[in-house]
Design a protein around this motif. Sequence first.
Motif, PDB file in Angstrom:
ATOM      1  N   ALA A  35       0.550  -1.366   0.052  1.00 54.32           N
ATOM      2  CA  ALA A  35       0.195  -0.079  -0.025  1.00 54.32           C
ATOM      3  C   ALA A  35       0.930   1.327  -0.038  1.00 54.32           C
ATOM      4  N   THR A  36       1.912   1.138   0.191  1.00 57.65           N
ATOM      5  CA  THR A  36       2.991   2.310   0.250  1.00 57.65           C
ATOM      6  C   THR A  36       3.324   2.906  -1.168  1.00 57.65           C
ATOM      7  N   MET A  37       2.856   4.425  -1.132  1.00 56.34           N
ATOM      8  CA  MET A  37       3.096   4.759  -2.524  1.00 56.34           C
ATOM      9  C   MET A  37       4.467   5.674  -2.567  1.00 56.34           C
ATOM     10  N   SER A  38       5.095   5.398  -3.690  1.00 53.82           N
ATOM     11  CA  SER A  38       6.464   6.162  -3.871  1.00 53.82           C
ATOM     12  C   SER A  38       6.393   7.782  -3.991  1.00 53.82           C
ATOM     13  N   PHE A  39       7.341   8.542  -3.841  1.00 58.95           N
ATOM     14  CA  PHE A  39       7.467   9.648  -3.943  1.00 58.95           C
ATOM     15  C   PHE A  39       7.323  10.003  -5.413  1.00 58.95           C
ATOM     16  N   ARG A  40       7.732   9.258  -6.298  1.00 58.77           N
ATOM     17  CA  ARG A  40       7.652   9.605  -7.800  1.00 58.77           C
ATOM     18  C   ARG A  40       6.015   9.270  -8.111  1.00 58.77           C
ATOM     19  N   ASP A  41       5.609   8.187  -7.768  1.00 65.41           N
ATOM     20  CA  ASP A  41       3.942   8.337  -8.003  1.00 65.41           C
ATOM     21  C   ASP A  41       3.177   9.253  -7.510  1.00 65.41           C
ATOM     22  N   ASN A  42       3.482   9.762  -6.255  1.00 70.53           N
ATOM     23  CA  ASN A  42       2.538  10.542  -5.530  1.00 70.53           C
ATOM     24  C   ASN A  42       2.728  11.925  -6.326  1.00 70.53           C
ATOM     25  N   PHE A  43       4.027  12.370  -6.543  1.00 75.69           N
ATOM     26  CA  PHE A  43       4.277  13.705  -7.254  1.00 75.69           C
ATOM     27  C   PHE A  43       3.835  13.762  -8.533  1.00 75.69           C
ATOM     28  N   THR A  44       4.059  12.550  -9.435  1.00 73.15           N
ATOM     29  CA  THR A  44       3.442  12.443 -10.851  1.00 73.15           C
ATOM     30  C   THR A  44       2.060  12.684 -10.804  1.00 73.15           C
ATOM     31  N   GLY A  45       1.035  12.128  -9.902  1.00 67.49           N
ATOM     32  CA  GLY A  45      -0.092  12.637  -9.857  1.00 67.49           C
ATOM     33  C   GLY A  45      -0.469  14.007  -9.467  1.00 67.49           C
ATOM     34  N   PHE A  46       0.507  14.549  -8.420  1.00 66.33           N
ATOM     35  CA  PHE A  46       0.437  15.960  -7.958  1.00 66.33           C
ATOM     36  C   PHE A  46       0.608  16.812  -9.347  1.00 66.33           C
ATOM     37  N   TRP A  47       1.582  16.451 -10.306  1.00 68.80           N
ATOM     38  CA  TRP A  47       1.669  17.419 -11.549  1.00 68.80           C
ATOM     39  C   TRP A  47       0.775  17.267 -12.343  1.00 68.80           C
ATOM     40  N   ASN A  48       0.304  15.875 -12.582  1.00 62.14           N
ATOM     41  CA  ASN A  48      -0.753  16.161 -13.616  1.00 62.14           C
ATOM     42  C   ASN A  48      -2.259  16.539 -13.269  1.00 62.14           C
ATOM     43  N   VAL A  49      -2.510  16.672 -11.897  1.00 58.41           N
ATOM     44  CA  VAL A  49      -3.871  17.430 -11.344  1.00 58.41           C
ATOM     45  C   VAL A  49      -3.613  18.731 -11.964  1.00 58.41           C
ATOM     46  N   TRP A  50      -2.593  19.438 -11.820  1.00 59.03           N
ATOM     47  CA  TRP A  50      -2.351  20.783 -12.157  1.00 59.03           C
ATOM     48  C   TRP A  50      -2.151  20.937 -13.701  1.00 59.03           C
ATOM     49  N   LYS A  51      -1.539  20.143 -14.282  1.00 62.45           N
ATOM     50  CA  LYS A  51      -1.349  20.241 -15.748  1.00 62.45           C
ATOM     51  C   LYS A  51      -2.598  20.095 -16.363  1.00 62.45           C
ATOM     52  N   HIS A  52      -3.514  19.334 -16.008  1.00 68.03           N
ATOM     53  CA  HIS A  52      -4.839  19.074 -16.925  1.00 68.03           C
ATOM     54  C   HIS A  52      -5.899  20.014 -16.312  1.00 68.03           C
ATOM     55  N   GLY A  53      -5.558  20.754 -15.238  1.00 70.70           N
ATOM     56  CA  GLY A  53      -6.833  21.783 -14.976  1.00 70.70           C
ATOM     57  C   GLY A  53      -7.957  21.113 -14.182  1.00 70.70           C
ATOM     58  N   ILE A  54      -7.705  20.070 -13.370  1.00 67.18           N
ATOM     59  CA  ILE A  54      -8.739  19.237 -12.607  1.00 67.18           C
ATOM     60  C   ILE A  54      -9.187  20.056 -11.379  1.00 67.18           C
ATOM     61  N   VAL A  55      -8.223  21.064 -10.776  1.00 63.44           N
ATOM     62  CA  VAL A  55      -8.606  21.528  -9.305  1.00 63.44           C
ATOM     63  C   VAL A  55      -9.203  23.057  -9.873  1.00 63.44           C
ATOM     64  N   THR A  56     -10.480  23.437  -9.333  1.00 63.30           N
ATOM     65  CA  THR A  56     -10.926  24.737  -9.470  1.00 63.30           C
ATOM     66  C   THR A  56     -10.941  25.447  -8.216  1.00 63.30           C
ATOM     67  N   ARG A  57     -10.989  26.850  -8.292  1.00 67.41           N
ATOM     68  CA  ARG A  57     -11.316  27.535  -7.187  1.00 67.41           C
ATOM     69  C   ARG A  57     -12.275  28.678  -7.182  1.00 67.41           C
ATOM     70  N   ASP A  58     -13.085  29.113  -6.392  1.00 69.57           N
ATOM     71  CA  ASP A  58     -14.137  30.049  -6.367  1.00 69.57           C
ATOM     72  C   ASP A  58     -13.399  31.479  -6.197  1.00 69.57           C
ATOM     73  N   TYR A  59     -12.905  32.123  -7.091  1.00 70.64           N
ATOM     74  CA  TYR A  59     -12.120  33.380  -6.718  1.00 70.64           C
ATOM     75  C   TYR A  59     -12.877  34.562  -6.308  1.00 70.64           C
ATOM     76  N   ALA A  60     -14.328  34.558  -6.861  1.00 71.03           N
ATOM     77  CA  ALA A  60     -15.186  35.523  -6.406  1.00 71.03           C
ATOM     78  C   ALA A  60     -15.500  35.621  -4.918  1.00 71.03           C
TER      79      ALA A  60
END
Length: 210
Positions: A126-151
């Motif tokens: 069940a242990t996740m590697s640093f590589r797997d964790n931060f590959t997901g981290f960068w892909n989330v931002w790269k593909h615009g998955i996370v949004t924010r309500d700036y208003a």
Amino acid sequence: MGAAVFTSGPYMDMVISPLTPMTPSVEDGVVTWRVPLGKGAVPHVDLEDCGFYVRWLFDHPERASGMDLEVAIEHVAYADMAAAFEKVTGHRAQYIDTDLNTYWSGPLKEVADLPAGYNADPNDKATMSFRDNFTGFWNVWKHGIVTRDYALLDEIHPNRIRSAEEWFRREGQAGRDLGKGSLWERVQPENWSIDSAVLKSSADMRKGKL
């Protein structure tokens, strides 16, 4: 009884700090961020503003109950961030989009296959590697998955930091006032130390036991 959630994100401080996934290098006098972000953007957070938002949750239970208050300065595109750093400091800066294989062959190579959580058992399936964790981290931002309500954030905190440039200006002045030097001086590798690491896991050198 009510409950609310406060959701932060990658600290803006991480882009000028050692031992983070987006620590810059200085290449031929140019501050350089080599990360696998493509044309994406990271919803970086100003740590100084976080306290204001959390206090607002406590002070406004009638609105906060059931809310997930997700905060950020803005979605920071790294080409724009480099331009902002250059504008504020007068020193050249650049963003170079980097494929994942090259990224993991760079400064993070030594930790890539270690557990993301340094107390985790590397033999546990069940242990996740640093590589797997931060590959997901960068892909989330790269593909615009996370949004924010700036208003909403503007309504809650009208004086919040709203851009990378604004953050660089304030942080640059704060650093000079504290004797840390200018932003340009602070990103020079020879000026980095464990004491200047913004992430606790980095400051602790991934040591310690639970």
